[in-house]
Enzyme design. Structure first.
Site, mmCIF file in Angstrom:
data_model
loop_
_atom_site.group_PDB
_atom_site.id
_atom_site.type_symbol
_atom_site.label_atom_id
_atom_site.label_comp_id
_atom_site.label_asym_id
_atom_site.label_seq_id
_atom_site.Cartn_x
_atom_site.Cartn_y
_atom_site.Cartn_z
ATOM 1 C CB CYS A 16 -0.955 0.010 1.188
ATOM 2 S SG CYS A 16 -0.153 -0.180 2.782
ATOM 3 C CG HIS A 290 -4.063 0.633 4.688
ATOM 4 N ND1 HIS A 290 -3.475 -0.218 3.758
ATOM 5 C CD2 HIS A 290 -5.153 1.171 4.070
ATOM 6 C CE1 HIS A 290 -4.185 -0.188 2.632
ATOM 7 N NE2 HIS A 290 -5.209 0.643 2.790
#
Ligand SMILES: [Zn+2]
Length: 338
Positions: A16, A290
């Site tokens: 990510c 994230h």
């Protein structure tokens, strides 16, 4: 014709950080168009293949050379070529997006440098050299679309408290890494306060100060950073991670930032205004985090979360997850101040 760019990137295992950074760069028009048109091919000096540049451009083609955003691009080939170039990034641990951005821009630049390879000496030219001379020297070695867009010059002014001698050193930067002022939890700071802290005068004791040219020894001195030359695109890293002796901690302080007309005039010789066009966010903790991105195009802002792309409104952009901000110089005319 060019697509909307509203296409996601597949997560191929803790990637990510890569997806978020690529989306931000993909919305950097001067870089995107350069990649899509493959303008680096006739420009680059090196006879070697621009492998990473080709792979990066192929990802951007996947994002822009499609009509509708129903597809997802797989960055696997690009990532494996990147890891060959920067072996440090192998493995599947969570990586830092800003570190990745620095390595990526540096490697891309090296491949598409317009200058022949010149061996760099450890020692930079004399401290008394003017900023302009230093910048010219920089361009004699390093000149690429990456430099055109992202490189600026930082001035570090030292003032000796014994003999009052002033001296300046100049360094090239591709992003500004800003400290976040300490606040109690729930507190709030502005980007301006981070910039103020970054450029605030700092006292250096003898052990930590460089040699004073005039005293010819280490002395107590003060140091101040300012921007000498403004880049087209200014990348601002909100340094949320603090490394202490035993651990890394993350600041979740909310930092507010302007979407348009960021005035960097107080931190340099010229008043330039900047508009925000992309944000790389970090959610979660140091170990369980994230990355996502918010990027703007002609039709507004979108939220890029790996393979998913959804429109967002401007009032959803400012969160305490903002980690790297991408601003481009606005067309508003600059006025010379000093
Ligand atoms: Zn001195």
């Amino acid at each position: 014709s060019i697509g909307s760019g509203r296409v996601g990137l597949r997560n191929i295992g803790n990637t990510c950080f890569l997806n978020a950074v690529v989306q931000c760069l993909s919305h950097t028009r001067g870089l995107r168009d350069y990649c899509l048109l493959k303008s680096y091919r006739p420009e680059k000096f090196s006879k070697e293949d621009a492998k990473l540049m080709e792979a990066f451009s192929q990802v951007l083609s996947g994002l822009w050379d499609v009509n509708e955003g129903d597809t997802v691009v797989n960055p696997r080939q690009f990532y494996s070529i990147f890891k060959e170039a920067v072996p440090h990034f192998s493995g599947y641990s969570q990586q830092d997006a800003q570190e990745f951005l620095r390595f990526l821009l540096d490697k891309l630049h090296t491949e598409i440098n317009r200058r022949p390879y010149v061996r760099r000496t450890g020692k930079e030219p004399e401290l008394s050299e003017e900023a302009v001379a230093m910048w010219k020297k920089h361009l004699e070695r390093d000149d690429s679309r990456i430099v055109d867009l992202f490189s600026g010059q930082l001035r570090s002014s030292l003032h000796c408290s014994v003999c009052s001698h002033y001296s300046n050193t100049f360094d090239v930067f591709c992003d500004l890494s800003l400290p976040i002022p300490k606040r109690s939890s729930g507190g709030e700071v502005t980007l301006r306060e981070c910039l103020d802290l970054f450029s605030q005068e700092e006292k250096l004791d003898k052990e930590n100060s460089p040699m004073c040219e005039r005293c010819n020894r280490r002395t107590e001195c003060t140091k101040r950073l300012s921007i000498q030359r403004f880049p087209q695109v200014i990348v601002i890293h909100l340094n949320r991670f603090t490394t202490s002796r035993w651990s890394i901690s993350k600041s979740t302080v909310y930092v507010s930032f302007p979407l348009t007309n960021l005035d960097l005039g107080p931190y340099g010789p010229v008043d330039f205004l900047y508009d925000l066009y992309a944000i790389c966010n970090h959610a979660g903790t140091v170990n369980m985090g994230h990355y996502t991105a918010c990027c703007s195009d002609e039709n507004g802002w979108c939220f890029y979360n790996d393979s998913s792309v959804t429109p967002v409104s401007e009032n959803q952009l400012q969160t305490n997850q903002a980690y790297v901000l991408f601003y481009r110089r606005s067309n508003s005319t600059a006025t010379v101040r000093k």
